[in-house]
Design a protein around this motif. Structure first.
Motif, PDB file in Angstrom:
ATOM      1  N   ILE A  46       0.859  -1.182   0.000  1.00 20.59           N
ATOM      2  CA  ILE A  46       0.000   0.000   0.000  1.00 20.59           C
ATOM      3  C   ILE A  46       0.897   1.234   0.000  1.00 20.59           C
ATOM      4  O   ILE A  46       1.580   1.517   0.986  1.00 20.59           O
ATOM      5  CB  ILE A  46      -0.942   0.024   1.223  1.00 20.59           C
ATOM      6  N   ASP A  47       0.892   1.966  -1.109  1.00 19.80           N
ATOM      7  CA  ASP A  47       1.719   3.164  -1.212  1.00 19.80           C
ATOM      8  C   ASP A  47       1.075   4.331  -0.459  1.00 19.80           C
ATOM      9  O   ASP A  47      -0.153   4.442  -0.389  1.00 19.80           O
ATOM     10  CB  ASP A  47       1.911   3.557  -2.674  1.00 19.80           C
ATOM     11  N   THR A  48       1.929   5.212   0.064  1.00 21.81           N
ATOM     12  CA  THR A  48       1.474   6.379   0.814  1.00 21.81           C
ATOM     13  C   THR A  48       2.103   7.638   0.238  1.00 21.81           C
ATOM     14  O   THR A  48       3.313   7.681  -0.001  1.00 21.81           O
ATOM     15  CB  THR A  48       1.851   6.264   2.303  1.00 21.81           C
ATOM     16  N   ALA A  49       1.271   8.650   0.005  1.00 22.02           N
ATOM     17  CA  ALA A  49       1.756   9.964  -0.413  1.00 22.02           C
ATOM     18  C   ALA A  49       1.582  10.930   0.748  1.00 22.02           C
ATOM     19  O   ALA A  49       0.560  10.899   1.437  1.00 22.02           O
ATOM     20  CB  ALA A  49       0.984  10.459  -1.633  1.00 22.02           C
ATOM     21  N   LYS A  50       2.576  11.782   0.974  1.00 25.65           N
ATOM     22  CA  LYS A  50       2.528  12.758   2.057  1.00 25.65           C
ATOM     23  C   LYS A  50       2.558  14.165   1.469  1.00 25.65           C
ATOM     24  O   LYS A  50       3.493  14.518   0.747  1.00 25.65           O
ATOM     25  CB  LYS A  50       3.696  12.548   3.018  1.00 25.65           C
ATOM     26  N   ILE A  51       1.516  14.937   1.780  1.00 23.65           N
ATOM     27  CA  ILE A  51       1.402  16.292   1.252  1.00 23.65           C
ATOM     28  C   ILE A  51       0.976  17.228   2.377  1.00 23.65           C
ATOM     29  O   ILE A  51       0.786  16.795   3.517  1.00 23.65           O
ATOM     30  CB  ILE A  51       0.391  16.366   0.089  1.00 23.65           C
ATOM     31  N   GLN A  52       0.805  18.508   2.044  1.00 21.61           N
ATOM     32  CA  GLN A  52       0.353  19.492   3.014  1.00 21.61           C
ATOM     33  C   GLN A  52      -1.035  20.002   2.640  1.00 21.61           C
ATOM     34  O   GLN A  52      -1.478  19.870   1.494  1.00 21.61           O
ATOM     35  CB  GLN A  52       1.343  20.656   3.098  1.00 21.61           C
ATOM     36  N   PHE A 107      -6.738  18.483  -1.133  1.00 18.80           N
ATOM     37  CA  PHE A 107      -7.042  18.178   0.265  1.00 18.80           C
ATOM     38  C   PHE A 107      -6.933  19.467   1.086  1.00 18.80           C
ATOM     39  O   PHE A 107      -5.848  20.033   1.227  1.00 18.80           O
ATOM     40  CB  PHE A 107      -6.079  17.119   0.794  1.00 18.80           C
ATOM     41  N   ASN A 108      -8.074  19.908   1.619  1.00 14.52           N
ATOM     42  CA  ASN A 108      -8.128  21.176   2.338  1.00 14.52           C
ATOM     43  C   ASN A 108      -8.157  21.016   3.853  1.00 14.52           C
ATOM     44  O   ASN A 108      -8.383  21.995   4.572  1.00 14.52           O
ATOM     45  CB  ASN A 108      -9.344  21.983   1.872  1.00 14.52           C
ATOM     46  N   SER A 109      -7.958  19.807   4.337  1.00 14.48           N
ATOM     47  CA  SER A 109      -7.887  19.585   5.782  1.00 14.48           C
ATOM     48  C   SER A 109      -6.840  18.520   6.070  1.00 14.48           C
ATOM     49  O   SER A 109      -6.556  17.661   5.226  1.00 14.48           O
ATOM     50  CB  SER A 109      -9.247  19.161   6.343  1.00 14.48           C
ATOM     51  N   ALA A 110      -6.249  18.602   7.271  1.00 14.03           N
ATOM     52  CA  ALA A 110      -5.220  17.643   7.653  1.00 14.03           C
ATOM     53  C   ALA A 110      -5.848  16.317   8.067  1.00 14.03           C
ATOM     54  O   ALA A 110      -6.990  16.263   8.516  1.00 14.03           O
ATOM     55  CB  ALA A 110      -4.386  18.211   8.795  1.00 14.03           C
ATOM     56  N   GLY A 111      -5.093  15.240   7.904  1.00 12.80           N
ATOM     57  CA  GLY A 111      -5.575  13.927   8.310  1.00 12.80           C
ATOM     58  C   GLY A 111      -4.990  12.835   7.444  1.00 12.80           C
ATOM     59  O   GLY A 111      -4.155  13.080   6.568  1.00 12.80           O
ATOM     60  N   THR A 112      -5.435  11.613   7.700  1.00 10.93           N
ATOM     61  CA  THR A 112      -5.026  10.449   6.914  1.00 10.93           C
ATOM     62  C   THR A 112      -6.216   9.997   6.091  1.00 10.93           C
ATOM     63  O   THR A 112      -7.295   9.739   6.634  1.00 10.93           O
ATOM     64  CB  THR A 112      -4.552   9.308   7.828  1.00 10.93           C
ATOM     65  N   PRO A 172       1.261  22.811   7.420  1.00  5.92           N
ATOM     66  CA  PRO A 172       2.615  23.376   7.468  1.00  5.92           C
ATOM     67  C   PRO A 172       2.890  24.039   8.811  1.00  5.92           C
ATOM     68  O   PRO A 172       2.022  24.707   9.377  1.00  5.92           O
ATOM     69  CB  PRO A 172       2.606  24.407   6.334  1.00  5.92           C
ATOM     70  N   ALA A 173       4.083  23.846   9.339  1.00  5.87           N
ATOM     71  CA  ALA A 173       4.452  24.437  10.629  1.00  5.87           C
ATOM     72  C   ALA A 173       4.380  25.955  10.558  1.00  5.87           C
ATOM     73  O   ALA A 173       4.814  26.572   9.586  1.00  5.87           O
ATOM     74  CB  ALA A 173       5.864  23.998  11.015  1.00  5.87           C
TER      75      ALA A 173
END
Length: 210
Positions: free
Chosen positions: A28-34, A80-85, A107-108
């Protein structure tokens, strides 16, 4: 529209995989974005769907997006306009483990957006579902703007435009009468209601029975 932050290939090398790392042995591939960034899904082979959720038994499946990925509809982009998985899967090949995950972080040092708790996008429906005629649905906008709602068939072809006009901010309802652009009754089958408005793009699945 800004370029997508990452891309999933859909069914590369005739596989049942969403691939973003170039290694088909990854289960299962995972992409990480902001927050505010987009993911692009690019069809390669087969006939698939891109459906948010952990699987068909997930009560939240298809709420954010549920679209075909085929030769007729080879590209799909979602912001994606909200944080989460956000897990997603392919309906016809769920049993083959065709799944992926998008992890969205804030983003920090970036403060929350004012009004971020105000609902946008789908607020209800489509209902009834399954339907023997048409369906109604609700949506909301933070700010007034252009709203487009279209119905696509299983191959990703637009068969009807429900609305395409400027709408004021607030909550609204609309309906599809179950007919194509020619006025003919759409045959029984699976369709997709695609809604686009400022700050939101999403799709809901419709089962039409005759």
């Amino acid at each position: 529209m800004a370029a997508a932050a990452d891309t999933f290939l859909v069914g590369p090398n005739s596989s049942f995989r969403f691939d973003t790392d170039g290694n088909l042995s990854t289960a299962i591939d995972t992409a990480k974005i902001q927050v505010g960034q987009s993911i692009l899904w690019r069809w390669v082979t087969g006939s698939h769907t891109i459906t948010n959720g952990n699987g068909s038994l997930d009560p939240q499946a298809g709420i954010l997006f549920d679209v075909p990925s085929t030769s007729a509809a080879p590209l799909f982009t979602f912001t994606f306009n909200s944080a989460g998985t956000f897990p997603f899967f392919c309906r016809p090949h769920e049993s083959f483990g065709m799944k992926g995950v998008v992890v969205v972080s804030t983003p920090a040092g970036v403060p929350p957006v004012a009004g971020g708790n105000i609902a946008i996008g789908f607020t209800s429906g489509p209902a009834p579902n399954p339907s023997r005629s048409g369906v109604s649905f609700g949506f909301a906008l933070r700010e007034g703007g252009r709203v487009e709602a279209q119905v696509l068939d299983g191959q990703g072809r637009v068969i009807a435009t429900v609305m395409d006009r400027d709408v004021e901010a607030g909550s609204h309802t609309e309906a599809w009468d179950g007919r194509t652009r020619t006025g003919a009754r759409a045959p029984a089958g699976i369709y997709y209601l695609r809604l686009r408005l400022p700050g939101f793009a999403g799709t809901r699945r419709i089962a039409l029975a005759r």
